[in-house]
Design a protein around this motif. Structure first.
Motif, PDB file in Angstrom:
ATOM      1  N   VAL A 202      17.937 -21.082 -20.850  1.00 48.54           N
ATOM      2  CA  VAL A 202      17.746 -21.436 -22.111  1.00 48.54           C
ATOM      3  C   VAL A 202      17.780 -20.261 -23.239  1.00 48.54           C
ATOM      4  CG1 VAL A 202      16.179 -22.482 -23.790  1.00 48.54           C
ATOM      5  CG2 VAL A 202      16.259 -23.435 -21.462  1.00 48.54           C
TER       6      VAL A 202
ATOM      7  N   LEU B  63      10.689 -23.359 -29.672  1.00 52.76           N
ATOM      8  CA  LEU B  63       9.736 -23.807 -29.017  1.00 52.76           C
ATOM      9  C   LEU B  63       8.893 -22.502 -28.426  1.00 52.76           C
ATOM     10  CD1 LEU B  63      10.436 -26.541 -26.185  1.00 52.76           C
ATOM     11  CD2 LEU B  63       9.182 -26.818 -28.310  1.00 52.76           C
TER      12      LEU B  63
ATOM     13  N   LYS C 196       6.190 -21.409 -25.784  1.00 51.55           N
ATOM     14  CA  LYS C 196       5.688 -21.618 -24.577  1.00 51.55           C
ATOM     15  C   LYS C 196       4.948 -20.560 -24.098  1.00 51.55           C
ATOM     16  CE  LYS C 196       9.768 -24.629 -23.288  1.00 51.55           C
ATOM     17  NZ  LYS C 196      10.763 -24.807 -21.905  1.00 51.55           N
TER      18      LYS C 196
ATOM     19  N   ILE D  24       2.671 -25.757 -25.145  1.00 47.42           N
ATOM     20  CA  ILE D  24       3.837 -25.838 -25.818  1.00 47.42           C
ATOM     21  C   ILE D  24       3.678 -26.410 -27.211  1.00 47.42           C
ATOM     22  CG2 ILE D  24       6.053 -26.895 -25.826  1.00 47.42           C
ATOM     23  CD1 ILE D  24       6.225 -26.860 -23.033  1.00 47.42           C
TER      24      ILE D  24
ATOM     25  N   GLU E 119      11.675 -20.146 -27.367  1.00 46.44           N
ATOM     26  CA  GLU E 119      12.958 -20.597 -26.769  1.00 46.44           C
ATOM     27  C   GLU E 119      13.691 -21.370 -28.100  1.00 46.44           C
ATOM     28  OE1 GLU E 119      12.660 -21.310 -21.966  1.00 46.44           O
ATOM     29  OE2 GLU E 119      12.510 -22.813 -23.402  1.00 46.44           O
ATOM     30  N   LYS E 120      14.934 -21.463 -28.076  1.00 50.20           N
ATOM     31  CA  LYS E 120      15.516 -22.355 -28.715  1.00 50.20           C
ATOM     32  C   LYS E 120      15.256 -23.845 -28.449  1.00 50.20           C
ATOM     33  CE  LYS E 120      18.826 -23.660 -31.874  1.00 50.20           C
ATOM     34  NZ  LYS E 120      18.312 -23.430 -33.216  1.00 50.20           N
ATOM     35  N   TYR E 121      14.967 -24.617 -29.110  1.00 51.44           N
ATOM     36  CA  TYR E 121      14.631 -26.087 -28.894  1.00 51.44           C
ATOM     37  C   TYR E 121      16.060 -26.754 -28.686  1.00 51.44           C
ATOM     38  CZ  TYR E 121      12.967 -30.792 -28.991  1.00 51.44           C
ATOM     39  OH  TYR E 121      12.760 -32.066 -28.500  1.00 51.44           O
ATOM     40  N   LEU E 122      16.232 -27.093 -27.346  1.00 53.30           N
ATOM     41  CA  LEU E 122      17.693 -27.662 -27.266  1.00 53.30           C
ATOM     42  C   LEU E 122      17.193 -29.182 -27.362  1.00 53.30           C
ATOM     43  CD1 LEU E 122      18.785 -25.597 -24.280  1.00 53.30           C
ATOM     44  CD2 LEU E 122      19.379 -25.403 -26.762  1.00 53.30           C
TER      45      LEU E 122
ATOM     46  N   HIS F 166      16.148 -33.272 -18.844  1.00 54.84           N
ATOM     47  CA  HIS F 166      15.234 -32.530 -18.018  1.00 54.84           C
ATOM     48  C   HIS F 166      15.464 -32.742 -16.515  1.00 54.84           C
ATOM     49  CE1 HIS F 166      11.011 -30.724 -17.027  1.00 54.84           C
ATOM     50  NE2 HIS F 166      12.143 -30.469 -16.160  1.00 54.84           N
TER      51      HIS F 166
ATOM     52  N   SER G 299      13.279 -36.721 -17.153  1.00 56.34           N
ATOM     53  CA  SER G 299      13.367 -36.589 -18.862  1.00 56.34           C
ATOM     54  C   SER G 299      12.369 -37.647 -19.262  1.00 56.34           C
ATOM     55  CB  SER G 299      14.515 -36.992 -19.392  1.00 56.34           C
ATOM     56  OG  SER G 299      15.573 -36.276 -18.628  1.00 56.34           O
TER      57      SER G 299
ATOM     58  N   GLN H 196       9.107 -38.294 -20.379  1.00 56.39           N
ATOM     59  CA  GLN H 196       7.940 -37.269 -20.440  1.00 56.39           C
ATOM     60  C   GLN H 196       7.176 -38.002 -21.723  1.00 56.39           C
ATOM     61  OE1 GLN H 196       7.611 -33.511 -19.413  1.00 56.39           O
ATOM     62  NE2 GLN H 196       9.334 -33.472 -18.250  1.00 56.39           N
TER      63      GLN H 196
ATOM     64  N   ASN I 141       4.357 -34.228 -22.832  1.00 56.30           N
ATOM     65  CA  ASN I 141       4.731 -33.146 -21.739  1.00 56.30           C
ATOM     66  C   ASN I 141       3.964 -33.491 -20.326  1.00 56.30           C
ATOM     67  OD1 ASN I 141       6.111 -31.071 -22.840  1.00 56.30           O
ATOM     68  ND2 ASN I 141       4.249 -30.909 -24.217  1.00 56.30           N
TER      69      ASN I 141
ATOM     70  N   LEU J  49      17.792 -27.667 -18.158  1.00 58.16           N
ATOM     71  CA  LEU J  49      18.095 -28.423 -19.119  1.00 58.16           C
ATOM     72  C   LEU J  49      19.327 -28.678 -19.200  1.00 58.16           C
ATOM     73  CD1 LEU J  49      15.691 -27.291 -22.010  1.00 58.16           C
ATOM     74  CD2 LEU J  49      15.212 -29.238 -20.694  1.00 58.16           C
TER      75      LEU J  49
ATOM     76  N   MET K  13      15.325 -23.279 -17.012  1.00 58.57           N
ATOM     77  CA  MET K  13      14.259 -23.156 -17.791  1.00 58.57           C
ATOM     78  C   MET K  13      13.027 -22.634 -17.113  1.00 58.57           C
ATOM     79  SD  MET K  13      12.795 -26.352 -19.773  1.00 58.57           S
ATOM     80  CE  MET K  13      12.524 -27.423 -18.559  1.00 58.57           C
TER      81      MET K  13
ATOM     82  N   THR L 294      15.317 -36.557 -23.683  1.00 60.84           N
ATOM     83  CA  THR L 294      13.737 -36.175 -23.420  1.00 60.84           C
ATOM     84  C   THR L 294      13.090 -36.820 -24.734  1.00 60.84           C
ATOM     85  OG1 THR L 294      14.394 -34.107 -24.948  1.00 60.84           O
ATOM     86  CG2 THR L 294      14.073 -33.924 -22.362  1.00 60.84           C
TER      87      THR L 294
ATOM     88  N   GLY M  13       6.153 -30.649 -28.322  1.00 65.72           N
ATOM     89  CA  GLY M  13       6.803 -29.654 -28.004  1.00 65.72           C
ATOM     90  C   GLY M  13       7.430 -30.033 -26.460  1.00 65.72           C
TER      91      GLY M  13
HETATM   92  C1  MV4 Z   1      12.219 -27.628 -23.464  1.00 63.28           C
HETATM   93  C2  MV4 Z   1      12.973 -28.676 -24.143  1.00 63.28           C
HETATM   94  C3  MV4 Z   1      13.945 -28.455 -24.942  1.00 63.28           C
HETATM   95  N1  MV4 Z   1      14.406 -27.199 -25.359  1.00 63.28           N
HETATM   96  N2  MV4 Z   1      12.463 -26.513 -23.956  1.00 63.28           N
HETATM   97  C4  MV4 Z   1       9.173 -28.028 -20.831  1.00 63.28           C
HETATM   98  C5  MV4 Z   1       7.974 -28.292 -20.347  1.00 63.28           C
HETATM   99  C6  MV4 Z   1       8.258 -30.077 -20.196  1.00 63.28           C
HETATM  100  N3  MV4 Z   1       7.146 -30.903 -19.859  1.00 63.28           N
HETATM  101  C7  MV4 Z   1       8.861 -30.368 -21.238  1.00 63.28           C
HETATM  102  N4  MV4 Z   1       9.941 -29.320 -21.523  1.00 63.28           N
HETATM  103  C8  MV4 Z   1      10.905 -29.196 -22.405  1.00 63.28           C
HETATM  104  N5  MV4 Z   1      11.231 -27.914 -22.885  1.00 63.28           N
HETATM  105  C9  MV4 Z   1      13.558 -26.195 -24.756  1.00 63.28           C
HETATM  106  N6  MV4 Z   1      14.014 -24.876 -24.801  1.00 63.28           N
HETATM  107  C10 MV4 Z   1      12.448 -30.204 -23.736  1.00 63.28           C
HETATM  108  C11 MV4 Z   1      11.639 -30.298 -22.787  1.00 63.28           C
HETATM  109  C12 MV4 Z   1      11.441 -31.619 -22.822  1.00 63.28           C
HETATM  110  C13 MV4 Z   1      10.607 -32.688 -23.313  1.00 63.28           C
HETATM  111  C14 MV4 Z   1      10.023 -31.915 -24.768  1.00 63.28           C
HETATM  112  C15 MV4 Z   1       9.497 -32.842 -25.475  1.00 63.28           C
HETATM  113  C16 MV4 Z   1       9.431 -34.162 -25.301  1.00 63.28           C
HETATM  114  C17 MV4 Z   1       9.666 -34.700 -23.885  1.00 63.28           C
HETATM  115  C18 MV4 Z   1      10.275 -33.846 -22.888  1.00 63.28           C
HETATM  116  C19 MV4 Z   1      10.487 -34.131 -21.803  1.00 63.28           C
HETATM  117  C20 MV4 Z   1      11.432 -33.452 -20.969  1.00 63.28           C
HETATM  118  C21 MV4 Z   1      11.601 -32.057 -21.156  1.00 63.28           C
END
Ligand code: MV4
Length: 450
Positions: A131, A156, A158, A168, A200-203, A208, A230, A232, A235, A277, A287, A437, A450
C-alpha cells in the motif's frame, strides 16, 4: 515428540485446539481464570489449572503463571491460539528459554511482522507491492503532516504495533490531521504500549483479501487459498468467505506468487496470513501479516480439507507437509459468520445465561463454539461466542446453506447479531460478490473510522 500441549487461550479456539489434540492422541492442558471455571475448554481438556482472576493481564496474559504451569505439568508445547499472547514475541522467547515449544513462528519473525512499518519495508525489499505510504513509523505530528502531504489525502493513520483495526483513523484533510493523530496515538499507546503510527494512502473502493499460508521446517510453502474479509464493521470482521469471487485466475496466481515471495523473504514457519487490498483494476497491495492462526482459518480448512491446527502442531513437532506431493487442491466455497453476544441495534456486549441453545446441523454445517445449554456468558472477554461455517460446491448454494443455518440457530438468554448476519447474507450486493470495504458502512450507515 510433543505428547502434552498447554492451550494458552479460552473460548471457542481453546475448544478447537483441545479437539485437535484429542484426535492426535496428545494430552491437552487447559488454563482458566477463576470466573472461567465452568468454561467448556476446561471440562473437555485432559488437565486444567486455574491461573488467576478474571482480568486477562492477571490470567490469560500472565506469562509467568502460564509458563510455571506448563513446566510443572510437563507440557512440551504451548498453543497460543489467536489474540492474547499469540503474537507476543517476548512470550515466544520465554517459551524458548523454558525449553517449551511455542506453536508458531520464531520470536524474531513475530517481532519483525509485528512492527507493521518494518513488515512493509521487508515486503518492498522482497519485491511485493505494498500500500502506498510512509512505511516508517511517525511519532510526531510534523512527520505525519509531511507524509500525508506527500501521499495525498485521504490517508489512514495506523498503529505501528497494531493490527485488527485498533488505532486506525481515516483523515480526509489536513485540518483533521492533528486531532486524529493524537487520538490514534493515544489509543495505540493504550492498546499496544507503543504510540507510534504510520501513514498510508486510503485506497477505495477495495476488497480486503488475505492469503492463508502454511510453511514447514524444510522451507516448503503451502498456499492454502484466499479469504475475502471485506465485510467488516468498525474494523471488526463479521463474515469471511473463500474463495474471493472478484479474483480471476490471473490475479489469483499473482496474489499467490506475492504470498510465496513474502513467506520466503522472512523464512516463515507455521501457519500465517498475508493481508492484501485489491482495487477495482485488479491491482494488489500488501497491507500486513499476521503470524498466528486467525479466527477465520475455518473457511480455508473447508476449501482445502486440511486441519490447520493439526498441521501447526505437526510442524512445531518437526514434521513436514506430506500433502505437497499431490499439491494443494482448492474446492468449493465456504462462508463463516461470526456470532457475537451483542445487541443488534447498538452493538453493545450482552451477557447472561443461555436459556436455550439450538445448533444448526446437516451436511457441511459447522458451529465452532464454547457455548452449551445453561452456560453463563461472561462480560469480561471478547464478545464472539461462536463461528457458523458452511461449505458447498458453489457460492450460491453456500449462501443458501448459511441463510438456512442462521435461521435454524437458536441462542436464547442473551442478545446476539444473528439478525444482522441474516440481513447481510440476504443482501443483493453481498450476493453479487461485488461488495467492497464500504459495504457495511453503507448498509448500517456507520461513520467510517478507518
Ligand atoms: C485499509 C483500507 C484501505 N486503505 N488501508 C485494515 C485493518 C482492517 N480492519 C481494515 N483495514 C483496512 N485498511 C488502506 N490503506 C481498508 C481497510 C478495510 C476497511 C476499512 C474501513 C471499513 C471497512 C474495512 C473493511 C476491510 C478493510
Amino acid at each position: 515428540m510433543i505428547s502434552k500441549i498447554l492451550i494458552a487461550n479460552r473460548g471457542e479456539i481453546a475448544v478447537r485446539i483441545v479437539r485437535a489434540c484429542k484426535e492426535m492422541g496428545i494430552t491437552s492442558v487447559a488454563v482458566f481464570s477463576d470466573v472461567d471455571k465452568d468454561a467448556l475448554h476446561v471440562s473437555l481438556a485432559d488437565e486444567s489449572y486455574c491461573i488467576g482472576p478474571y482480568k486477562a493481564k492477571d490470567s490469560y496474559l500472565n506469562m509467568g503463571a502460564i509458563l510455571s504451569i506448563a513446566t510443572a505439568c510437563g507440557a512440551e508445547a504451548i498453543h497460543p491460539g489467536y489474540g492474547l499472547l499469540s503474537e507476543n514475541a517476548e512470550f515466544a522467547r520465554l517459551c524458548r528459554e523454558c525449553n517449551i515449544i511455542f506453536i508458531g513462528p520464531p520470536p524474531e519473525v513475530i517481532e519483525k511482522m509485528g512492527k507493521k512499518d518494518e513488515a512493509l519495508r521487508t515486503m518492498q525489499k522482497a519485491g511485493v507491492n505494498t500500500v502506498p505510504g510512509s512505511a516508517q513509523a511517525v511519532t510526531d505530528i510534523n512527520q505525519a503532516i509531511s507524509f500525508a502531504e506527500e501521499i495525498g489525502y485521504p490517508v489512514l493513520l495506523k498503529a505501528r504495533s497494531g493490527g485488527g483495526g485498533k488505532g486506525i483513523r481515516k483523515v480526509d484533510n489536513s485540518e483533521q490531521l492533528e486531532r486524529l493523530f493524537l487520538s490514534a496515538s493515544a489509543e495505540a499507546a493504550n492498546s499496544f504500549n507503543d504510540g507510534a503510527l504510520y501513514v498510508e494512502k486510503y485506497l477505495f473502493p477495495v476488497k480486503h483479501v488475505e492469503v492463508q499460508i502454511l510453511c514447514d521446517n524444510d522451507n516448503n510453502i503451502a498456499i492454502l487459498g484466499e479469504r475475502d474479509c471485506s465485510v467488516q464493521r468498525k474494523n471488526q470482521k463479521m463474515l469471511e468467505e473463500s474463495p474471493c469471487i472478484a479474483l480471476n485466475n490471473k490475479t489469483r496466481a499473482k496474489l499467490f506468487e506475492m504470498a510465496k515471495s513474502a513467506a520466503k523473504a522472512i523464512n516463515y514457519t507455521g501457519a500465517g496470513t498475508l493481508e492484501f487490498l485489491l482495487d477495482g483494476q485488479g491491482k494488489l497491495y500488501f497491507m500486513e501479516m499476521n503470524t498466528r492462526l486467525q479466527v477465520e482459518h475455518t473457511v480455508s480448512e473447508m476449501v482445502t480439507g486440511l486441519d490447520l491446527v493439526k498441521w501447526q502442531i505437526r510442524i512445531a513437532d518437526g514434521m513436514n507437509m506430506d500433502f505437497l506431493k499431490e499439491g494443494v487442491s482448492l474446492n468449493g466455497h465456504a462462508i463463516e459468520c461470526r456470532i457475537n453476544a451483542e445487541k443488534s441495534d447498538n452493538g453493545m456486549p450482552s451477557c447472561g445465561k443461555i436459556s436455550l441453545l439450538h445448533i444448526p446441523g446437516g451436511p457441511n454445517v459447522r458451529f465452532d463454539t464454547a457455548l452449551y445449554q445453561d452456560y453463563n456468558v461472561l462480560p469480561f472477554y471478547d464478545s464472539m461466542i461462536g463461528k457458523l461455517i458452511v461449505y458447498a460446491k458453489t457460492r450460491e448454494e453456500a449462501i443458501r446453506k448459511m441463510k438456512a443455518a442462521l435461521c435454524e440457530l437458536v441462542i436464547e438468554g442473551i442478545h446476539c447479531n444473528r439478525e444482522a448476519l441474516i440481513e447481510i447474507i440476504e443482501d443483493e450486493e453481498f450476493e453479487s460478490g461485488r461488495y467492497t470495504t464500504d459495504f457495511l458502512t453503507k448498509k448500517f450507515k456507520d461513520k467510517v473510522s478507518g
